[in-house]
Design a protein around this motif. Structure first.
Motif, PDB file in Angstrom:
ATOM      1  N   ASP A  23      17.430 -15.393  30.825  1.00 37.04           N
ATOM      2  CA  ASP A  23      17.933 -14.151  31.432  1.00 37.04           C
ATOM      3  C   ASP A  23      18.769 -14.477  32.661  1.00 37.04           C
ATOM      4  OD1 ASP A  23      16.646 -12.627  29.537  1.00 37.04           O
ATOM      5  OD2 ASP A  23      14.951 -12.122  30.809  1.00 37.04           O
ATOM      6  N   GLY A  24      19.721 -13.617  32.954  1.00 35.57           N
ATOM      7  CA  GLY A  24      20.585 -13.825  34.102  1.00 35.57           C
ATOM      8  C   GLY A  24      19.926 -13.505  35.429  1.00 35.57           C
ATOM      9  N   MET A  25      18.924 -12.637  35.400  1.00 37.02           N
ATOM     10  CA  MET A  25      18.199 -12.269  36.620  1.00 37.02           C
ATOM     11  C   MET A  25      16.743 -12.685  36.477  1.00 37.02           C
ATOM     12  SD  MET A  25      19.813  -8.487  37.309  1.00 37.02           S
ATOM     13  CE  MET A  25      18.697  -8.191  38.654  1.00 37.02           C
ATOM     14  N   TRP A  26      16.142 -13.040  37.603  1.00 40.61           N
ATOM     15  CA  TRP A  26      14.728 -13.424  37.572  1.00 40.61           C
ATOM     16  C   TRP A  26      13.887 -12.193  37.229  1.00 40.61           C
ATOM     17  CZ3 TRP A  26      12.735 -18.065  37.258  1.00 40.61           C
ATOM     18  CH2 TRP A  26      11.350 -18.165  37.322  1.00 40.61           C
ATOM     19  N   PRO A  27      12.922 -12.331  36.320  1.00 35.41           N
ATOM     20  CA  PRO A  27      12.110 -11.179  35.902  1.00 35.41           C
ATOM     21  C   PRO A  27      11.191 -10.665  37.003  1.00 35.41           C
ATOM     22  CG  PRO A  27      11.481 -13.179  34.715  1.00 35.41           C
ATOM     23  CD  PRO A  27      12.612 -13.538  35.608  1.00 35.41           C
ATOM     24  N   ARG A  28      11.072  -9.350  37.047  1.00 43.12           N
ATOM     25  CA  ARG A  28      10.210  -8.708  38.041  1.00 43.12           C
ATOM     26  C   ARG A  28       8.754  -9.101  37.834  1.00 43.12           C
ATOM     27  NH1 ARG A  28      12.388  -2.517  37.872  1.00 43.12           N
ATOM     28  NH2 ARG A  28      14.478  -2.992  38.608  1.00 43.12           N
ATOM     29  N   GLY A  29       8.063  -9.286  38.939  1.00 41.63           N
ATOM     30  CA  GLY A  29       6.635  -9.501  38.903  1.00 41.63           C
ATOM     31  C   GLY A  29       6.192 -10.893  38.489  1.00 41.63           C
ATOM     32  N   VAL A  30       7.122 -11.828  38.350  1.00 46.57           N
ATOM     33  CA  VAL A  30       6.759 -13.195  37.965  1.00 46.57           C
ATOM     34  C   VAL A  30       7.092 -14.128  39.126  1.00 46.57           C
ATOM     35  CG1 VAL A  30       7.193 -15.087  36.353  1.00 46.57           C
ATOM     36  CG2 VAL A  30       7.235 -12.725  35.536  1.00 46.57           C
ATOM     37  N   ALA A  31       6.073 -14.776  39.649  1.00 46.99           N
ATOM     38  CA  ALA A  31       6.298 -15.760  40.699  1.00 46.99           C
ATOM     39  C   ALA A  31       6.854 -17.034  40.071  1.00 46.99           C
ATOM     40  CB  ALA A  31       4.997 -16.058  41.428  1.00 46.99           C
ATOM     41  N   LYS A  32       7.823 -17.652  40.717  1.00 48.82           N
ATOM     42  CA  LYS A  32       8.443 -18.849  40.145  1.00 48.82           C
ATOM     43  C   LYS A  32       7.423 -19.942  39.863  1.00 48.82           C
ATOM     44  CE  LYS A  32      13.045 -17.877  41.623  1.00 48.82           C
ATOM     45  NZ  LYS A  32      14.265 -18.262  42.235  1.00 48.82           N
ATOM     46  N   GLU A  33       6.440 -20.089  40.728  1.00 43.27           N
ATOM     47  CA  GLU A  33       5.439 -21.134  40.510  1.00 43.27           C
ATOM     48  C   GLU A  33       4.497 -20.806  39.345  1.00 43.27           C
ATOM     49  OE1 GLU A  33       4.132 -18.422  43.857  1.00 43.27           O
ATOM     50  OE2 GLU A  33       5.913 -19.635  43.503  1.00 43.27           O
ATOM     51  N   ASP A  34       4.438 -19.549  38.926  1.00 45.18           N
ATOM     52  CA  ASP A  34       3.574 -19.149  37.806  1.00 45.18           C
ATOM     53  C   ASP A  34       4.334 -19.065  36.470  1.00 45.18           C
ATOM     54  OD1 ASP A  34       1.465 -18.899  39.590  1.00 45.18           O
ATOM     55  OD2 ASP A  34       1.814 -16.756  39.896  1.00 45.18           O
ATOM     56  N   ALA A  35       5.629 -19.248  36.495  1.00 48.58           N
ATOM     57  CA  ALA A  35       6.445 -19.055  35.290  1.00 48.58           C
ATOM     58  C   ALA A  35       6.321 -20.218  34.301  1.00 48.58           C
ATOM     59  CB  ALA A  35       7.906 -18.853  35.670  1.00 48.58           C
ATOM     60  N   HIS A  36       6.024 -21.398  34.811  1.00 48.95           N
ATOM     61  CA  HIS A  36       5.887 -22.588  33.959  1.00 48.95           C
ATOM     62  C   HIS A  36       7.121 -22.793  33.082  1.00 48.95           C
ATOM     63  CE1 HIS A  36       1.735 -22.781  35.243  1.00 48.95           C
ATOM     64  NE2 HIS A  36       1.589 -21.522  34.871  1.00 48.95           N
ATOM     65  N   ILE A  37       8.281 -22.802  33.730  1.00 49.00           N
ATOM     66  CA  ILE A  37       9.509 -23.036  32.974  1.00 49.00           C
ATOM     67  C   ILE A  37      10.017 -24.442  33.282  1.00 49.00           C
ATOM     68  CG2 ILE A  37      10.148 -20.604  32.917  1.00 49.00           C
ATOM     69  CD1 ILE A  37      12.300 -21.247  35.033  1.00 49.00           C
ATOM     70  N   ASP A  38      10.726 -25.008  32.313  1.00 44.26           N
ATOM     71  CA  ASP A  38      11.361 -26.308  32.521  1.00 44.26           C
ATOM     72  C   ASP A  38      12.780 -26.151  33.040  1.00 44.26           C
ATOM     73  OD1 ASP A  38       9.264 -28.147  31.503  1.00 44.26           O
ATOM     74  OD2 ASP A  38       9.564 -27.008  29.664  1.00 44.26           O
ATOM     75  N   GLU A  39      13.382 -25.004  32.714  1.00 48.84           N
ATOM     76  CA  GLU A  39      14.764 -24.770  33.122  1.00 48.84           C
ATOM     77  C   GLU A  39      15.062 -23.279  33.100  1.00 48.84           C
ATOM     78  OE1 GLU A  39      19.227 -26.354  31.841  1.00 48.84           O
ATOM     79  OE2 GLU A  39      17.474 -27.001  30.715  1.00 48.84           O
ATOM     80  N   TRP A  40      15.921 -22.860  34.005  1.00 49.77           N
ATOM     81  CA  TRP A  40      16.415 -21.487  34.006  1.00 49.77           C
ATOM     82  C   TRP A  40      17.901 -21.563  33.686  1.00 49.77           C
ATOM     83  CZ3 TRP A  40      16.862 -17.940  38.917  1.00 49.77           C
ATOM     84  CH2 TRP A  40      17.299 -16.651  38.529  1.00 49.77           C
ATOM     85  N   CYS A  41      18.283 -21.144  32.506  1.00 49.15           N
ATOM     86  CA  CYS A  41      19.678 -21.199  32.046  1.00 49.15           C
ATOM     87  C   CYS A  41      20.319 -19.830  32.172  1.00 49.15           C
ATOM     88  CB  CYS A  41      19.735 -21.676  30.600  1.00 49.15           C
ATOM     89  SG  CYS A  41      19.279 -23.374  30.365  1.00 49.15           S
TER      90      CYS A  41
END
Length: 117
Positions: A23-41
């Protein structure tokens, strides 16, 4: 080639492989440290104009699908190839925030990655 689709709000699983937020914008209500993503494209996300036009209106799904595929074809070709490599090597999970699990950008991107070489 293993590609899964999952909402960013869903639990991470051991079989997720490489997890990419598309997604182009960070999702509401999700802390970056809790997202467990390898990459944000965010650069592979649909354009803001296209998303605004679509507005998650199922009557516009076909037009959105076609227009987003066109954006993907005309965009940076190295990123889709990198995602294909992750899908082939360790599996790929495309993460998105939309509520509609059938009509969203992840569905279009998955189809694009599987059908275009």
């Amino acid at each position: 080639m293993q590609i899964q689709l999952k909402r960013i709000y869903d639990q991470r699983d051991s079989d997720d492989g490489y997890r990419v937020l598309i997604d182009g914008m960070w999702p509401r209500g999700v802390a970056k440290e809790d997202a467990h993503i390898d990459e944000w494209c965010r650069e592979i996300a649909p354009s803001r104009d296209l998303l605004k036009w679509f507005g998650h209106d199922r009557d516009r799904w076909k037009g959105f699908y076609d227009a987003y595929r066109r954006e993907l074809r005309e965009g940076d070709s190295t990123l889709p190839q990198t995602l294909r490599e992750h899908a082939q090597n360790e599996g790929l999970t495309l993460l998105y925030a939309a509520r509609d699990e059938e009509c969203n950008n992840a569905v279009v991107l998955r189809d694009f990655l599987k059908r275009t070489h």
